[in-house]
Design an enzyme around this catalytic site. Sequence first.
Site, PDB file in Angstrom:
ATOM      1  N   LYS A   1      56.189 -22.291  17.183  1.00 19.50           N
ATOM      2  CA  LYS A   1      54.972 -22.464  16.387  1.00 19.50           C
ATOM      3  C   LYS A   1      54.397 -23.871  16.551  1.00 19.50           C
ATOM      4  O   LYS A   1      53.169 -24.054  16.471  1.00 19.50           O
ATOM      5  CB  LYS A   1      55.265 -22.162  14.922  1.00 19.50           C
TER       6      LYS A   1
ATOM      7  N   TYR B   1      62.053 -20.498  16.475  1.00 22.53           N
ATOM      8  CA  TYR B   1      60.765 -20.073  15.945  1.00 22.53           C
ATOM      9  C   TYR B   1      59.905 -21.289  15.587  1.00 22.53           C
ATOM     10  O   TYR B   1      58.712 -21.344  15.936  1.00 22.53           O
ATOM     11  CB  TYR B   1      60.968 -19.197  14.714  1.00 22.53           C
TER      12      TYR B   1
END
Length: 263
Positions: free
Chosen positions: A157, A153
């Site tokens: 990002k 994740y």
Amino acid sequence: MSKVLITGSADGLGREAAQQLVQGGHEVVLHARDEARAQQALAGVPGAAAALPGDLSSITSTRALADLINAAGVFDAIIHNAGIGYREPARRETEDGLERVFQTNALAPYLLTALVSRPARLIYLSSGLQSSGDPGLADLQWERRRWDGYQAYSDSKLFDAVLAAAVARRWPDVVSSSVDPGWVRTKMGGRAAPGEIGPGAETQVWLATSSDPLARQSGHHFYHRRPRETHPAVGDPVVQDGLLAACYGLTGDVLTDSTRTVP
């Protein structure tokens, strides 16, 4: 009045941004992963103009979504809000054979950026976790590394912020920004998050519509309407071009600039 598209706006920060935009008198088009969720999105944002379906974990579906967006006309701003979180317990492949977090969070925004008519403003949802991301491009699909959902994740990002910076560099006629909305109480953020959802969406709305000179400066990463430092890789043209080339290799769809095609 601005015409704004928000991906992933059936709930969470996307829905909150849509509600704020509608309340401000703007024309808002929503998005959700399928037709049923799109109808739920419309019910959750009274006053929205439409809701478009499209599964961002599928290249075919993302291309079809791009066609629907283009058929809806040119937008003043597109907020790339959709994403999945850091609680993925195991590596999961999509129908395209790609790692699901990367495809949904990073590759899909690239593909939509490449295929949709350029708006005046592009906003990409990043995270404070981008600072912990790994900018390495050698194993984007987590085929060799031991799976770590939190790291996957964070990487995605970081790549969202890299993409925003790459677009800002290549498209001087577009204001391209990335946003850290903070850790807020949403389905993804969880009940323990310290932030309220309203302030978490305000910066995206401001970037999409404001005449504030700061909101109209391209290439910044924002937190609560203020520029914030990013991982050093975000501003590195080598990393930017490498990410664009990797995404092109996975999709076959190119991100053009004013003078040439990438890669």
